[in-house]
Write a protein that holds these residues in place. Structure first.
Motif, PDB file in Angstrom:
ATOM      1  N   ASP A   1       0.845  -1.302   0.104  1.00 49.83           N
ATOM      2  CA  ASP A   1       0.048   0.006   0.102  1.00 49.83           C
ATOM      3  C   ASP A   1       0.799   1.181  -0.039  1.00 49.83           C
ATOM      4  O   ASP A   1       0.669   2.281  -0.730  1.00 49.83           O
ATOM      5  CB  ASP A   1      -0.857   0.022   1.257  1.00 49.83           C
ATOM      6  N   LEU A   2       2.044   1.156   0.805  1.00 53.46           N
ATOM      7  CA  LEU A   2       2.777   2.378   0.888  1.00 53.46           C
ATOM      8  C   LEU A   2       3.456   2.695  -0.601  1.00 53.46           C
ATOM      9  O   LEU A   2       3.710   3.770  -1.108  1.00 53.46           O
ATOM     10  CB  LEU A   2       3.841   2.376   1.756  1.00 53.46           C
ATOM     11  N   LEU A   3       3.834   1.534  -1.199  1.00 51.03           N
ATOM     12  CA  LEU A   3       4.667   1.623  -2.611  1.00 51.03           C
ATOM     13  C   LEU A   3       3.521   2.256  -3.497  1.00 51.03           C
ATOM     14  O   LEU A   3       3.953   2.774  -4.701  1.00 51.03           O
ATOM     15  CB  LEU A   3       4.957   0.529  -2.946  1.00 51.03           C
ATOM     16  N   ASN A   4       2.334   2.020  -3.306  1.00 56.06           N
ATOM     17  CA  ASN A   4       1.187   2.236  -4.509  1.00 56.06           C
ATOM     18  C   ASN A   4       0.879   3.487  -4.282  1.00 56.06           C
ATOM     19  O   ASN A   4       0.246   4.472  -5.257  1.00 56.06           O
ATOM     20  CB  ASN A   4       0.144   1.171  -4.699  1.00 56.06           C
ATOM     21  N   GLU A   5       0.562   4.022  -2.805  1.00 59.70           N
ATOM     22  CA  GLU A   5      -0.189   5.218  -2.491  1.00 59.70           C
ATOM     23  C   GLU A   5       0.743   6.266  -1.955  1.00 59.70           C
ATOM     24  O   GLU A   5       0.149   7.581  -1.677  1.00 59.70           O
ATOM     25  CB  GLU A   5      -1.210   4.953  -1.675  1.00 59.70           C
ATOM     26  N   GLY A   6       1.882   5.925  -1.217  1.00 60.19           N
ATOM     27  CA  GLY A   6       2.839   6.886  -0.721  1.00 60.19           C
ATOM     28  C   GLY A   6       3.438   7.996  -1.449  1.00 60.19           C
ATOM     29  O   GLY A   6       3.921   7.772  -2.884  1.00 60.19           O
ATOM     30  N   SER A   7       3.652   9.159  -1.176  1.00 61.40           N
ATOM     31  CA  SER A   7       4.502   9.943  -1.812  1.00 61.40           C
ATOM     32  C   SER A   7       6.005   9.783  -1.619  1.00 61.40           C
ATOM     33  O   SER A   7       6.679   8.775  -0.778  1.00 61.40           O
ATOM     34  CB  SER A   7       4.107  11.455  -1.156  1.00 61.40           C
TER      35      SER A   7
ATOM     36  N   PRO B   1      16.305   9.217  -0.629  1.00 61.55           N
ATOM     37  CA  PRO B   1      15.508  10.017  -1.500  1.00 61.55           C
ATOM     38  C   PRO B   1      15.678   9.694  -2.943  1.00 61.55           C
ATOM     39  O   PRO B   1      14.570   9.760  -3.964  1.00 61.55           O
ATOM     40  CB  PRO B   1      16.322  11.478  -1.372  1.00 61.55           C
ATOM     41  N   LYS B   2      16.792   9.344  -3.350  1.00 55.69           N
ATOM     42  CA  LYS B   2      16.960   8.845  -4.838  1.00 55.69           C
ATOM     43  C   LYS B   2      15.954   7.680  -5.255  1.00 55.69           C
ATOM     44  O   LYS B   2      15.100   7.696  -6.071  1.00 55.69           O
ATOM     45  CB  LYS B   2      18.387   8.598  -5.569  1.00 55.69           C
ATOM     46  N   LYS B   3      16.073   6.736  -4.552  1.00 56.31           N
ATOM     47  CA  LYS B   3      14.921   5.525  -4.698  1.00 56.31           C
ATOM     48  C   LYS B   3      13.641   5.832  -4.664  1.00 56.31           C
ATOM     49  O   LYS B   3      13.025   5.253  -5.343  1.00 56.31           O
ATOM     50  CB  LYS B   3      15.513   4.310  -3.623  1.00 56.31           C
ATOM     51  N   ALA B   4      13.328   6.658  -3.779  1.00 53.00           N
ATOM     52  CA  ALA B   4      11.985   7.146  -3.578  1.00 53.00           C
ATOM     53  C   ALA B   4      11.398   7.770  -5.092  1.00 53.00           C
ATOM     54  O   ALA B   4      10.373   7.582  -5.423  1.00 53.00           O
ATOM     55  CB  ALA B   4      11.659   7.917  -2.168  1.00 53.00           C
ATOM     56  N   GLN B   5      12.140   8.494  -5.414  1.00 57.85           N
ATOM     57  CA  GLN B   5      11.796   9.328  -6.624  1.00 57.85           C
ATOM     58  C   GLN B   5      11.974   8.285  -7.907  1.00 57.85           C
ATOM     59  O   GLN B   5      10.919   8.390  -8.615  1.00 57.85           O
ATOM     60  CB  GLN B   5      12.925  10.373  -7.034  1.00 57.85           C
ATOM     61  N   LEU B   6      12.611   7.452  -7.780  1.00 56.06           N
ATOM     62  CA  LEU B   6      12.630   6.371  -8.885  1.00 56.06           C
ATOM     63  C   LEU B   6      11.393   5.510  -8.784  1.00 56.06           C
ATOM     64  O   LEU B   6      10.902   5.163  -9.784  1.00 56.06           O
ATOM     65  CB  LEU B   6      13.880   5.582  -8.747  1.00 56.06           C
ATOM     66  N   ILE B   7      10.980   5.183  -7.425  1.00 53.49           N
ATOM     67  CA  ILE B   7       9.837   4.262  -7.233  1.00 53.49           C
ATOM     68  C   ILE B   7       8.432   5.199  -7.809  1.00 53.49           C
ATOM     69  O   ILE B   7       7.572   4.516  -8.464  1.00 53.49           O
ATOM     70  CB  ILE B   7       9.560   3.935  -5.882  1.00 53.49           C
ATOM     71  N   VAL B   8       8.693   6.337  -7.569  1.00 50.90           N
ATOM     72  CA  VAL B   8       7.217   7.132  -7.847  1.00 50.90           C
ATOM     73  C   VAL B   8       7.398   7.487  -9.426  1.00 50.90           C
ATOM     74  O   VAL B   8       6.356   7.303 -10.069  1.00 50.90           O
ATOM     75  CB  VAL B   8       7.391   8.750  -7.179  1.00 50.90           C
ATOM     76  N   GLY B   9       8.492   7.672  -9.984  1.00 46.77           N
ATOM     77  CA  GLY B   9       8.531   7.700 -11.607  1.00 46.77           C
ATOM     78  C   GLY B   9       8.143   6.459 -12.165  1.00 46.77           C
ATOM     79  O   GLY B   9       7.479   6.279 -13.297  1.00 46.77           O
TER      80      GLY B   9
ATOM     81  N   ARG C   1       7.899  11.420   0.073  1.00 46.98           N
ATOM     82  CA  ARG C   1       8.590  11.451   1.560  1.00 46.98           C
ATOM     83  C   ARG C   1       8.062  10.292   2.330  1.00 46.98           C
ATOM     84  O   ARG C   1       8.615   9.825   3.315  1.00 46.98           O
ATOM     85  CB  ARG C   1       8.014  12.920   2.083  1.00 46.98           C
ATOM     86  N   ASP C   2       6.674   9.890   2.103  1.00 43.65           N
ATOM     87  CA  ASP C   2       6.375   8.712   2.652  1.00 43.65           C
ATOM     88  C   ASP C   2       7.235   7.431   2.636  1.00 43.65           C
ATOM     89  O   ASP C   2       7.715   6.646   3.394  1.00 43.65           O
ATOM     90  CB  ASP C   2       4.790   8.371   2.290  1.00 43.65           C
ATOM     91  N   LEU C   3       7.675   7.370   1.308  1.00 43.24           N
ATOM     92  CA  LEU C   3       8.582   5.891   0.920  1.00 43.24           C
ATOM     93  C   LEU C   3       9.679   6.070   1.672  1.00 43.24           C
ATOM     94  O   LEU C   3      10.577   4.957   1.959  1.00 43.24           O
ATOM     95  CB  LEU C   3       8.741   6.005  -0.305  1.00 43.24           C
ATOM     96  N   ARG C   4      10.315   7.323   2.022  1.00 44.37           N
ATOM     97  CA  ARG C   4      11.434   7.311   2.737  1.00 44.37           C
ATOM     98  C   ARG C   4      11.618   6.952   4.166  1.00 44.37           C
ATOM     99  O   ARG C   4      12.712   6.615   4.589  1.00 44.37           O
ATOM    100  CB  ARG C   4      12.058   9.113   2.771  1.00 44.37           C
ATOM    101  N   SER C   5      10.269   6.623   4.612  1.00 42.06           N
ATOM    102  CA  SER C   5      10.027   5.907   5.905  1.00 42.06           C
ATOM    103  C   SER C   5      10.564   4.451   5.950  1.00 42.06           C
ATOM    104  O   SER C   5      10.764   3.943   6.943  1.00 42.06           O
ATOM    105  CB  SER C   5       8.593   6.297   6.640  1.00 42.06           C
ATOM    106  N   LEU C   6      10.464   4.042   4.883  1.00 43.08           N
ATOM    107  CA  LEU C   6      10.940   2.450   4.862  1.00 43.08           C
ATOM    108  C   LEU C   6      12.392   2.637   4.900  1.00 43.08           C
ATOM    109  O   LEU C   6      13.174   3.407   4.564  1.00 43.08           O
ATOM    110  CB  LEU C   6      10.506   1.966   3.400  1.00 43.08           C
ATOM    111  N   GLN C   7      12.722   1.355   5.107  1.00 41.69           N
ATOM    112  CA  GLN C   7      14.288   1.150   5.686  1.00 41.69           C
ATOM    113  C   GLN C   7      14.977   0.696   4.429  1.00 41.69           C
ATOM    114  O   GLN C   7      14.235   0.049   3.133  1.00 41.69           O
ATOM    115  CB  GLN C   7      14.446   0.150   6.677  1.00 41.69           C
ATOM    116  N   ARG C   8      16.079   1.246   4.029  1.00 41.21           N
ATOM    117  CA  ARG C   8      16.764   1.042   2.783  1.00 41.21           C
ATOM    118  C   ARG C   8      16.154   1.718   1.529  1.00 41.21           C
ATOM    119  O   ARG C   8      16.737   1.413   0.389  1.00 41.21           O
ATOM    120  CB  ARG C   8      17.035  -0.621   2.537  1.00 41.21           C
ATOM    121  N   ILE C   9      15.317   2.487   1.834  1.00 38.79           N
ATOM    122  CA  ILE C   9      14.901   3.412   0.903  1.00 38.79           C
ATOM    123  C   ILE C   9      15.425   4.991   1.058  1.00 38.79           C
ATOM    124  O   ILE C   9      14.950   5.617   2.031  1.00 38.79           O
ATOM    125  CB  ILE C   9      13.181   3.482   0.646  1.00 38.79           C
TER     126      ILE C   9
END
Length: 596
Positions: free
Chosen positions: A525-531, A543-551, A533-541
């Motif tokens: 749910d967090l991968l599909n709906e989170g922004s 800022p760059k990986k969070a932007q790639l996931i959103v893209g 900033r929300d994705l950065r709350s996951l461990q091993r994620i």
């Protein structure tokens, strides 16, 4: 200076250059005759072979645009062309290459004129490579792959090569031939196996003879063109492509097809040869202002341009004779180490576009091609003697022991009668295996001798007859040392396996199936709906990986399962498992404790 002095100066300036050109032309056109000279004398340096460069000008994509926008490139003859000079529109820049193919040239013209002549070198145990270079949208993939109606370099080369191997390897011929293929792509500095996409990022190694190897790369044997199509067509669909403003199916990776030809001599001296053919479709350089790349496409474009920039540095270093050539600065140049400045017969096909909006890209491609034709390779024959596996040798105790030890091992009655030595009793099936039996990669004859000696040592023990021609005290110390080493190996293997078992048991005990399913759902749910900033709350994620996931989510839609994260970051199985453990444990701890 008089007329005679001017003539001598003119000859010194141009006569030597002409001689060099004649020498290089003779080297390039002599073909197999010069290659056979490399076999004579192991100390002789292989003859040089210049990288041959061909330029292909594709036609206008839109036929109506040619009338309103005249082309910026014009062919002069079969080897030269000219392009407008952007500094002075009254002048033109002229280039000369080994071959120039105009916009009306066919796939057969390019293959027969530049590629087909190098296939014969593979049967001589030499390497060859064909590279398609140029900006995005210039027709590199069409040149290499083509279409069912107009097949490109790859299908034509495989069809002819398989026909050659069938003829040369027929019954009654001195050599037996076999052909294997591998297919890979370099995507964002990751080497990915297109025949086995689940294998993950592969490493590039170099053996003691300087050959470039990729351990773990899939090799498929092929005997006919139908076999090649059965493996190649599904693998081609695994290559990474994407849409840009300039190309709806733009290649986002460098694709490399490796075809290996192995030859084994049927009669003595049983030589074996290996020739490799690299067919390389390079991704095109991109100007992001015109392609409109953003997000993931922008990162792909950066990786492509960086690798092509390193490729240009390698060519410049080879031309200038620098002591260090930066092959290791990029996975692409590391893989092309044999093709540029190495031991391969190399063909570079530079693809250019006629439209004026591609003018700067065309000039850049022509300049790179002009520098590449000065690179010198030194092809040689990869030949060695075939190692035949000898039959296992049955050794008796007399053969294993020294002559003095045999004399001492006999009793007085046996010595008088001259009775033969008893054969060492074979080890029973229930006997514990020795560490020597783990050496499966050793030569079978040598392994058989070591195992016989090991069985004899085990059967005699410390109470039997002396086995080595050494003093008894040193012999006993040696046997004790061997026993201690065997015990240390067993203990180390047990200690190495116990932590993994304890870690797996701890993981299974700490997380129940319900909690595991709940944690995976929360992560999904967090991968599909989170922004971001929300994705950065996951461990091993980060800022760059969070932007790639959103893209990636914007391009491909929501994730269907957590394992789809591997498509974004290329995380291996072990990394994915540690990612799940770390995040599910964190979510589980929050669920147990509740809000504070």
């Amino acid at each position: 200076m008089g007329e005679a002095g001017q003539r001598r100066a003119w000859n010194r300036r141009w006569g030597l250059g002409a001689a060099r050109r004649r020498e290089m032309a003779a080297t390039a056109t002599s073909g197999a005759g010069r290659c056979r000279l490399s076999k004579v004398g192991a100390g002789r340096r292989p003859p040089p072979a210049r990288v041959r460069v061909a330029v292909r000008l594709r036609p206008f994509v839109d036929g109506t645009a040619e009338a309103s926008d005249p082309p910026c490139v014009r062919g002069m003859d079969s080897c030269s062309l000219e392009i407008a000079n952007w500094r002075n529109h009254q002048e033109t820049l002229k280039y000369q290459f080994d071959a120039f193919y105009g916009e009306r040239s066919t796939q057969q013209d390019i293959y027969a004129g530049s590629v087909q002549p190098i296939l014969r070198h593979l049967l001589e145990g030499q390497n060859a490579s064909v590279l398609a270079y140029g900006p995005t949208g210039a027709g590199k993939t069409h040149t290499m792959l083509g279409s069912p109606e107009q097949p490109g370099v790859i299908p034509r080369a495989l069809m002819d090569l398989l026909q050659l191997t069938r003829e040369e390897g027929a019954e009654g011929r001195p050599w037996a031939l076999s052909v294997t293929m591998s297919y890979l792509e370099i995507y964002q500095e990751k080497v990915l196996d297109l025949l086995d996409p689940a294998s993950g990022d592969l490493v590039i190694r170099e053996d003691c003879r300087g050959n470039i190897l990729i351990p773990g790369l899939t090799q498929k044997p092929i005997t006919s063109f139908a076999d090649f199509e059965r493996h190649f067509l599904p693998a081609s669909r695994n290559r990474t492509v994407g849409a840009t403003r300039l190309n709806q199916r733009s290649s986002r990776s460098h694709a490399v097809l490796l075809v290996k030809v192995d030859q084994r001599e049927r009669l003595a001296p049983f030589r074996q040869r290996e020739g490799k053919l690299y067919l390389i479709d390079l991704a095109g350089s991109e100007d992001n202002r015109r392609t409109g790349n953003k997000g993931l496409r922008l990162k792909e474009s950066g990786a492509i341009n960086t690798s092509l920039f390193v490729l240009g540095k390698v060519v410049d270093a080879l031309n200038q004779g620098l002591p260090r050539v930066p092959y290791r600065d990029s996975k692409l140049t590391r893989l092309l180490q044999d093709s540029l400045g190495g031991s391969a017969h190399s063909i570079l096909i530079a693809n250019i576009a006629p439209e004026r909006r591609f003018y700067l890209d065309t000039v850049s491609a022509l300049n790179f091609a002009a520098r590449s034709k000065e690179v010198i390779n030194r092809p040689f024959t990869n030949e060695s003697l075939q190692l035949h596996v000898l039959a296992p040798v049955k050794l008796s105790q007399k053969e294993l022991l020294g002559p003095s030890e045999v004399k001492r091992a006999r009793g007085p009655e046996e010595e008088e009668l001259g009775s033969p030595e008893p054969i060492a009793a074979p080890a029973s099936t229930s006997q514990k295996l020795s560490p020597l039996q783990k050496l499966s990669s050793m030569d079978p004859a040598m392994l058989e001798r070591l195992l016989n000696l090991d069985r004899l040592l085990g059967s005699q023990g410390s109470q039997g007859a002396p086995l080595l021609s050494t003093p008894r005290r040193e012999r006993m110390v040696l046997m004790k040392t061997v026993e201690e080493k065997d015990l240390e190996i067993e203990l180390e293997s047990l200690d190495a396996s116990e932590p993994e078992a304890r870690a797996e048991d701890c993981w299974e005990l700490q997380i129940s199936p319900e909690l595991l399913a709940h944690g995976r759902q929360k992560i999904l749910d967090l991968l599909n709906e989170g922004s971001a900033r929300d994705l950065r709350s996951l461990q091993r994620i980060g800022p760059k990986k969070a932007q790639l996931i959103v893209g990636w989510r914007e391009l491909h839609g929501p994730f269907s399962q957590v394992e789809d994260l591997e498509l974004v970051e290329g995380i291996t199985g072990k990394q994915m498992e540690s990612f799940l453990k770390a995040n599910i444990l964190g979510l589980a701890a929050g669920q147990r404790c509740g809000p504070s």
